[in-house]
Design an enzyme around this catalytic site. Structure first.
Site, mmCIF file in Angstrom:
data_model
loop_
_atom_site.group_PDB
_atom_site.id
_atom_site.type_symbol
_atom_site.label_atom_id
_atom_site.label_comp_id
_atom_site.label_asym_id
_atom_site.label_seq_id
_atom_site.Cartn_x
_atom_site.Cartn_y
_atom_site.Cartn_z
ATOM 1 N N GLU A 158 0.824 -1.210 0.000
ATOM 2 C CA GLU A 158 0.000 0.000 0.000
ATOM 3 C C GLU A 158 0.860 1.262 0.000
ATOM 4 O O GLU A 158 0.478 2.291 -0.563
ATOM 5 C CB GLU A 158 -0.902 0.013 1.244
ATOM 6 N N ASP A 174 -12.340 -6.252 0.267
ATOM 7 C CA ASP A 174 -13.155 -7.452 0.441
ATOM 8 C C ASP A 174 -14.476 -7.095 1.117
ATOM 9 O O ASP A 174 -14.553 -6.116 1.871
ATOM 10 C CB ASP A 174 -12.412 -8.501 1.269
#
Length: 265
Positions: A36, A223
């Site tokens: 990230e 998710d």
């Protein structure tokens, strides 16, 4: 003569007012995972600092550089020295937040990262949320008042103009140290009215609130926690593509912040 306590309180209020009206200068971005962090490092052409400001022996990595009118510091907690995986979770997040504030005295903290989202709250893969509130869902202390301490609800810094300008979703963030969700966690997350869940946000919020540093939370959904796919499988499947979305969102937020005061956000 006013009591000393009142004078101190008035002084603090005056200092807050001055800070809110001064253009933001120093920003600390805290990101838990290398996957990230590196796209953001490359986006803003940040440089890794070999001479760490942090205690000897910790794996924390600092990247820094100037972008437009901002001095940006990105702090990544680094790799676990034994297992070689990202130092994710609330312990590392709280430690690096505290150390970063002490060393860098930022005007603003941005905690950016991926998160699980809840379709029941309107989340979809790739959505970006700005957290309005942060709380824990795995600190269960069934004793009056201690139960509220365990939840540790903190309000994030309010950014009405930023949210409207960038058309970002707003929702509550719930934090725990496990990727999966037990029935107990699910009950707590529901009680927290969370749209997204992560493993760092509420820890960052606790330290930032303690030391009075305004903090923005940017969370991109990898998710769907209340969906059909296993969380770990869906997270890994979408990590690369959603990290690109997160990278873009961080850039947009930084561009919006540049040249503005806290009160203009």
């Amino acid at each position: 003569m006013a009591p000393l306590g009142n004078k101190s309180e008035a002084y603090e209020e005056a200092m807050v007012s001055v800070t809110e009206k001064r253009p933001i200068s120093t920003v600390v971005i805290i990101i838990a995972m290398q996957a990230e962090a590196l796209p953001v490092v490359n986006k803003f052409q940040l440089t890794e600092e070999p001479n760490s400001l942090f205690p000897e022996g910790v794996p924390w990595i600092r990247y820094h550089g100037t972008y437009k009118d901002l001095y940006i510091n990105l702090i990544w907690p680094g790799k676990d020295s034994v297992l070689g995986v990202d130092s994710i979770g609330t312990i590392s997040a709280s430690l690096v937040t505290y150390a970063s504030i002490q060393a860098l005295h930022p005007d603003l903290i941005i905690n950016a990262g991926t998160a699980g989202g809840f379709k029941a709250k309107g989340a979809s893969i790739g959505d970006v949320f700005i957290a309005s509130d942060c709380a824990f869902h795995d600190r269960r202390i069934p004793i009056p008042v201690f139960d509220l301490y365990g939840v540790g609800m903190r309000k994030a810094f309010e950014t009405i103009n930023l949210v409207q300008e960038l058309h970002l979703k707003v929702g509550k963030l719930s934090t725990g140290d496990s990727l999966d969700m037990t029935p107990h966690d699910e009950s707590s997350i529901t009680a927290n009215d969370a749209s997204v869940k992560d493993m760092e946000g509420a820890a960052v919020a606790y330290v930032a609130d303690l030391l009075k540093v305004p903090t923005i939370f940017i969370k991109a959904v990898t998710d769907i926690v209340d969906g059909a796919k296993p969380t770990a499988e869906e997270f890994l499947q979408n990590l690369a593509s959603v990290t690109a979305v997160l990278d873009q969102a961080v850039e947009q937020v930084i561009d919006f912040i540049n040249g503005k005061c806290l009160s203009e956000l």
